[in-house]
Design an enzyme around this catalytic site. Structure first.
Site, PDB file in Angstrom:
ATOM      1  N   LYS A  22       0.828  -1.214   0.000  1.00 23.96           N
ATOM      2  CA  LYS A  22       0.000   0.000   0.000  1.00 23.96           C
ATOM      3  C   LYS A  22       0.858   1.258   0.000  1.00 23.96           C
ATOM      4  O   LYS A  22       0.645   2.159  -0.813  1.00 23.96           O
ATOM      5  CB  LYS A  22      -0.898  -0.007   1.250  1.00 23.96           C
ATOM      6  CG  LYS A  22      -1.531   1.342   1.563  1.00 23.96           C
ATOM      7  CD  LYS A  22      -2.435   1.295   2.778  1.00 23.96           C
ATOM      8  CE  LYS A  22      -1.771   1.448   4.122  1.00 23.96           C
ATOM      9  NZ  LYS A  22      -1.462   2.823   4.534  1.00 23.96           N
ATOM     10  N   ASN A  23       1.827   1.313   0.918  1.00 27.21           N
ATOM     11  CA  ASN A  23       2.565   2.569   1.092  1.00 27.21           C
ATOM     12  C   ASN A  23       3.614   2.818   0.006  1.00 27.21           C
ATOM     13  O   ASN A  23       4.255   3.865  -0.006  1.00 27.21           O
ATOM     14  CB  ASN A  23       3.197   2.641   2.488  1.00 27.21           C
ATOM     15  CG  ASN A  23       2.137   2.852   3.553  1.00 27.21           C
ATOM     16  OD1 ASN A  23       0.985   3.180   3.237  1.00 27.21           O
ATOM     17  ND2 ASN A  23       2.498   2.660   4.810  1.00 27.21           N
ATOM     18  N   CYS A 115      -5.520  13.323  13.128  1.00 21.73           N
ATOM     19  CA  CYS A 115      -5.278  11.908  12.866  1.00 21.73           C
ATOM     20  C   CYS A 115      -5.298  11.187  14.196  1.00 21.73           C
ATOM     21  O   CYS A 115      -4.873  11.722  15.213  1.00 21.73           O
ATOM     22  CB  CYS A 115      -3.926  11.743  12.192  1.00 21.73           C
ATOM     23  SG  CYS A 115      -3.411  10.046  12.028  1.00 21.73           S
ATOM     24  N   ARG A 120       0.931  14.459  13.524  1.00 21.97           N
ATOM     25  CA  ARG A 120       1.394  14.257  12.156  1.00 21.97           C
ATOM     26  C   ARG A 120       1.407  15.525  11.305  1.00 21.97           C
ATOM     27  O   ARG A 120       0.703  15.637  10.298  1.00 21.97           O
ATOM     28  CB  ARG A 120       0.555  13.169  11.468  1.00 21.97           C
ATOM     29  CG  ARG A 120       0.618  11.851  12.205  1.00 21.97           C
ATOM     30  CD  ARG A 120      -0.141  10.768  11.516  1.00 21.97           C
ATOM     31  NE  ARG A 120       0.564  10.206  10.372  1.00 21.97           N
ATOM     32  CZ  ARG A 120       0.049   9.262   9.593  1.00 21.97           C
ATOM     33  NH1 ARG A 120      -1.157   8.799   9.814  1.00 21.97           N
ATOM     34  NH2 ARG A 120       0.739   8.788   8.583  1.00 21.97           N
ATOM     35  N   PRO A 121       2.230  16.498  11.687  1.00 27.30           N
ATOM     36  CA  PRO A 121       2.307  17.722  10.870  1.00 27.30           C
ATOM     37  C   PRO A 121       3.003  17.459   9.531  1.00 27.30           C
ATOM     38  O   PRO A 121       3.597  16.401   9.325  1.00 27.30           O
ATOM     39  CB  PRO A 121       3.156  18.663  11.730  1.00 27.30           C
ATOM     40  CG  PRO A 121       3.920  17.784  12.648  1.00 27.30           C
ATOM     41  CD  PRO A 121       3.126  16.525  12.835  1.00 27.30           C
ATOM     42  N   VAL A 122       2.910  18.431   8.610  1.00 26.46           N
ATOM     43  CA  VAL A 122       3.592  18.287   7.306  1.00 26.46           C
ATOM     44  C   VAL A 122       4.600  19.420   7.100  1.00 26.46           C
ATOM     45  O   VAL A 122       4.952  19.757   5.982  1.00 26.46           O
ATOM     46  CB  VAL A 122       2.582  18.239   6.123  1.00 26.46           C
ATOM     47  CG1 VAL A 122       1.788  16.949   6.146  1.00 26.46           C
ATOM     48  CG2 VAL A 122       1.654  19.443   6.124  1.00 26.46           C
ATOM     49  N   ASP A 123       5.070  19.993   8.218  1.00 25.64           N
ATOM     50  CA  ASP A 123       5.994  21.129   8.138  1.00 25.64           C
ATOM     51  C   ASP A 123       7.266  20.798   7.338  1.00 25.64           C
ATOM     52  O   ASP A 123       7.805  21.645   6.625  1.00 25.64           O
ATOM     53  CB  ASP A 123       6.380  21.607   9.549  1.00 25.64           C
ATOM     54  CG  ASP A 123       6.978  20.478  10.382  1.00 25.64           C
ATOM     55  OD1 ASP A 123       6.289  19.466  10.591  1.00 25.64           O
ATOM     56  OD2 ASP A 123       8.143  20.596  10.819  1.00 25.64           O
ATOM     57  N   ASP A 303       4.471   0.462  12.364  1.00 24.21           N
ATOM     58  CA  ASP A 303       3.282  -0.181  11.796  1.00 24.21           C
ATOM     59  C   ASP A 303       3.150  -1.654  12.199  1.00 24.21           C
ATOM     60  O   ASP A 303       2.161  -2.298  11.860  1.00 24.21           O
ATOM     61  CB  ASP A 303       3.293  -0.070  10.260  1.00 24.21           C
ATOM     62  CG  ASP A 303       3.024   1.351   9.789  1.00 24.21           C
ATOM     63  OD1 ASP A 303       2.547   2.178  10.592  1.00 24.21           O
ATOM     64  OD2 ASP A 303       3.304   1.640   8.607  1.00 24.21           O
ATOM     65  N   ARG A 395      -8.557  -0.535   4.582  1.00 23.44           N
ATOM     66  CA  ARG A 395      -7.588   0.436   4.079  1.00 23.44           C
ATOM     67  C   ARG A 395      -6.233  -0.214   3.806  1.00 23.44           C
ATOM     68  O   ARG A 395      -5.468   0.302   3.003  1.00 23.44           O
ATOM     69  CB  ARG A 395      -7.365   1.551   5.109  1.00 23.44           C
ATOM     70  CG  ARG A 395      -8.576   2.409   5.325  1.00 23.44           C
ATOM     71  CD  ARG A 395      -8.222   3.572   6.181  1.00 23.44           C
ATOM     72  NE  ARG A 395      -7.129   4.303   5.566  1.00 23.44           N
ATOM     73  CZ  ARG A 395      -6.519   5.341   6.125  1.00 23.44           C
ATOM     74  NH1 ARG A 395      -6.895   5.749   7.314  1.00 23.44           N
ATOM     75  NH2 ARG A 395      -5.557   5.952   5.506  1.00 23.44           N
TER      76      ARG A 395
HETATM   77  N1  EPU Z   1       6.744  14.494  11.112  1.00 18.44           N
HETATM   78  C1  EPU Z   1       6.793  15.839  11.417  1.00 18.44           C
HETATM   79  N2  EPU Z   1       6.718  16.743  10.394  1.00 18.44           N
HETATM   80  C2  EPU Z   1       6.579  16.378   9.088  1.00 18.44           C
HETATM   81  C3  EPU Z   1       6.535  14.999   8.782  1.00 18.44           C
HETATM   82  C4  EPU Z   1       6.616  14.086   9.817  1.00 18.44           C
HETATM   83  O1  EPU Z   1       6.894  16.221  12.582  1.00 18.44           O
HETATM   84  O2  EPU Z   1       6.511  17.252   8.220  1.00 18.44           O
HETATM   85  C5  EPU Z   1       6.855  13.489  12.199  1.00 18.44           C
HETATM   86  C6  EPU Z   1       5.569  12.670  12.375  1.00 18.44           C
HETATM   87  O3  EPU Z   1       4.628  13.346  13.176  1.00 18.44           O
HETATM   88  C7  EPU Z   1       6.117  11.406  13.005  1.00 18.44           C
HETATM   89  C8  EPU Z   1       7.485  11.231  12.328  1.00 18.44           C
HETATM   90  O4  EPU Z   1       7.820  12.522  11.820  1.00 18.44           O
HETATM   91  O5  EPU Z   1       6.318  11.594  14.377  1.00 18.44           O
HETATM   92  C9  EPU Z   1       7.516  10.231  11.194  1.00 18.44           C
HETATM   93  O6  EPU Z   1       6.379  10.387  10.366  1.00 18.44           O
HETATM   94  P1  EPU Z   1       6.409  10.120   8.802  1.00 18.44           P
HETATM   95  O7  EPU Z   1       6.309  11.417   8.085  1.00 18.44           O
HETATM   96  O8  EPU Z   1       7.538   9.226   8.446  1.00 18.44           O
HETATM   97  O9  EPU Z   1       5.036   9.351   8.581  1.00 18.44           O
HETATM   98  P2  EPU Z   1       4.157   9.414   7.277  1.00 18.44           P
HETATM   99  O10 EPU Z   1       5.031   9.601   6.099  1.00 18.44           O
HETATM  100  O11 EPU Z   1       3.018  10.342   7.476  1.00 18.44           O
HETATM  101  C10 EPU Z   1       4.290   6.851   6.698  1.00 18.44           C
HETATM  102  C11 EPU Z   1       3.329   5.738   6.494  1.00 18.44           C
HETATM  103  C12 EPU Z   1       2.709   5.341   7.829  1.00 18.44           C
HETATM  104  C13 EPU Z   1       3.838   4.924   8.766  1.00 18.44           C
HETATM  105  C14 EPU Z   1       4.871   6.062   8.908  1.00 18.44           C
HETATM  106  C15 EPU Z   1       6.074   5.695   9.733  1.00 18.44           C
HETATM  107  C16 EPU Z   1       2.548   6.159   4.230  1.00 18.44           C
HETATM  108  C17 EPU Z   1       1.437   6.553   3.318  1.00 18.44           C
HETATM  109  N3  EPU Z   1       2.296   6.164   5.553  1.00 18.44           N
HETATM  110  O12 EPU Z   1       3.544   7.943   7.243  1.00 18.44           O
HETATM  111  O13 EPU Z   1       1.872   4.233   7.581  1.00 18.44           O
HETATM  112  O14 EPU Z   1       3.325   4.617  10.047  1.00 18.44           O
HETATM  113  O15 EPU Z   1       5.318   6.445   7.583  1.00 18.44           O
HETATM  114  O16 EPU Z   1       6.726   4.610   9.188  1.00 18.44           O
HETATM  115  O17 EPU Z   1       3.631   5.814   3.776  1.00 18.44           O
HETATM  116  C18 EPU Z   1       0.032   2.761   7.943  1.00 18.44           C
HETATM  117  O18 EPU Z   1       0.284   2.220   6.853  1.00 18.44           O
HETATM  118  O19 EPU Z   1      -0.771   2.255   8.776  1.00 18.44           O
HETATM  119  C19 EPU Z   1       0.707   4.015   8.311  1.00 18.44           C
HETATM  120  C20 EPU Z   1       0.240   4.821   9.266  1.00 18.44           C
END
Ligand code: EPU
Length: 419
Positions: A22-23, A115, A120-123, A303, A395
């Protein structure tokens, strides 16, 4: 509302085949936005998030035929706007941001919002795109970006972020010149996105390490790509076999991406032997408690935490499970408690003590992996368990009741449950 009904107590025997990841499929579907023409994805799992991404691409203007395991994304004039209604259904929708900004010079993408598993910010995504030249503002819950052609630059992530790394790789693939990304996520799905970008004509190196270099192209070509197997689905079936006991051959397992999980299962007393392109999982004796701390790849994946924690409910002794990635990822704990588990959470650590047995009851989880852990609990519990809100499982787990059923579990989908 649908649920999964499980009558516990049956060991698992037979063969299960793992579906596409999926991811990996989600960012690769978004990568189709980087080029015109028709791209073809194979080995795509039939999951709700794939359907949501197909809807998102259609809303943006592309023609999509989603008939997993094949998804074909054709041309169409793109309006680079991703509305809240779609983004709120799936956070990974933010993966269209990098491609849209790079290809169209502008984008309006809803902020993902709340969430269940953490803030889970996107900063980091936004910071990275700004370094490449995007002018970003937030207006009424939308990320609005304007830019000319992006220019290569150096982005140092504050923490490894999977979708952040993918978004920036995709944007840099169409930027002018060279981009260096530092402190990148090393997950196999990142490597898979890099493979696709290279097929499209970008030059990406270093994916799978902390530093990734991308030399952008003026134009990218469509692609044909078969998605790797889903390591988390594979890990989930390993834990299911370990919990229920029995002898299961799991086919199409990406073994080299699951080393941390396999090592912990072996330490817990589970036999895991390579067998063809799969792994044979046998659990006959008692389980031993082991401690686990989640961390970015190649560490133990967040995960897999909920599923492993559930397994530890049956293991001799006390196990310590620490979650370091997301701040709110123990939602399965109170539900497992209702089934008789003995778990105490202190901050980011759960202390899991052995119980003789779990009792089936009606349980509910609010995220995908927590729901998987409750299904596994149902496999070992006495009597009947109903896991409500099956849409979370849909999902991320393709045909879960059929796959478990084929292994001898007593599992059925039931509908008409109260909301
Ligand atoms: N983070 C920030 N700022 C950002 C981005 C991330 O603070 O701009 C923090 C997050 O809050 C978290 C950490 O960095 O504490 C890591 O988060 P990451 O960005 O790696 O997570 P993600 O990309 O949103 C993906 C997977 C998740 C999986 C995580 C960690 C996808 C679509 N989703 O999420 O998958 O848990 O990486 O490996 O690839 C799932 O499949 O059930 C799932 C939640």
């Amino acid at each position: 509302m649908d649920g999964i009904q499980i009558v516990g107590g049956k060991p698992l025997h037979g063969t299960v085949r793992i579906s596409g990841a999926k991811n990996a499929a989600l960012p690769i579907m978004c990568a189709t936005l980087l080029s015109d023409g028709e791209s073809m994805l194979r080995n795509v799992p039939a999951l709700r998030d794939i359907g949501t991404t197909a809807d998102l691409l259609r809303t943006l203007g592309r023609e999509v035929e989603d008939a997993p395991p094949e998804v074909r994304v054709g041309g169409g004039e793109v309006t680079p706007e991703a509305p809240y209604e779609l983004v709120k259904r799936m956070r990974a929708s933010v993966l269209v941001l990098g491609p849209l900004v790079a290809r169209y010079g502008k984008a309006k993408v809803s902020l993902p919002g709340g969430c269940q598993i953490g803030t889970r910010p996107v900063d980091q995504h936004l910071k990275g795109l700004e370094i490449l030249g995007a002018k970003i503002r937030i207006e009424k819950g939308y990320i609005i970006s304007e830019s000319g052609r992006l220019q290569g630059g150096e982005v140092v992530f504050d923490m490894p972020t999977v979708t952040g790394t993918e978004n920036l790789m995709m944007a840099a693939a169409l930027a002018q010149g060279r981009t260096t990304l530092v402190n990148c996520a090393r997950e196999p799905e990142v490597v898979e996105v890099a493979r696709v970008l290279n097929k499209m004509g970008a030059r990406v190196s270093g994916a799978g390490t902390g530093v990734i270099q991308i030399v952008g192209a003026d134009e990218l070509a469509p692609f044909d790509h078969a998605i790797i197997s889903d390591r988390i689905e594979a890990g989930t079936y390993m834990v299911a076999a370990a919990a229920a006991g029995g002898n299961v051959l799991i086919e199409a397992v990406p073994v080299d991406t699951l080393e941390a999980v396999i090592a912990k299962l072996r330490a817990a007393g589970v036999t895991m032997e390579p067998d063809g392109n799969g792994l044979r999982v046998v659990r006959e004796g008692r389980l031993q408690s082991v401690d686990v701390t989640t961390s970015p790849h190649p560490g133990f994946p967040t995960d897999m935490q909920a599923q492993f924690l559930m397994l530890m409910c049956l293991a001799e002794g006390t196990s310590r499970i620490s979650e370091t990635i997301f701040e709110n990822r123990f939602m399965h704990v109170p539900e497992l408690g209702r089934m008789g588990a003995d778990i105490e959470v202190q901050g980011h650590t759960a202390f899991v003590r052995q119980v003789d047995a779990l009792e089936g009851t009606t349980v509910m989880a609010t995220d995908l992996r927590a729901s998987a852990s409750l299904v596994i609990a149902g496999l070992v519990a006495r009597g009947e368990t109903i896991v409500r809100r099956v849409y979370h499982l849909d999902r991320g787990y393709e045909h879960i009741e059929e796959k478990l059923g084929a292994l001898g579990a007593d599992v059925a989908r039931v509908s008409g449950l109260d909301a």
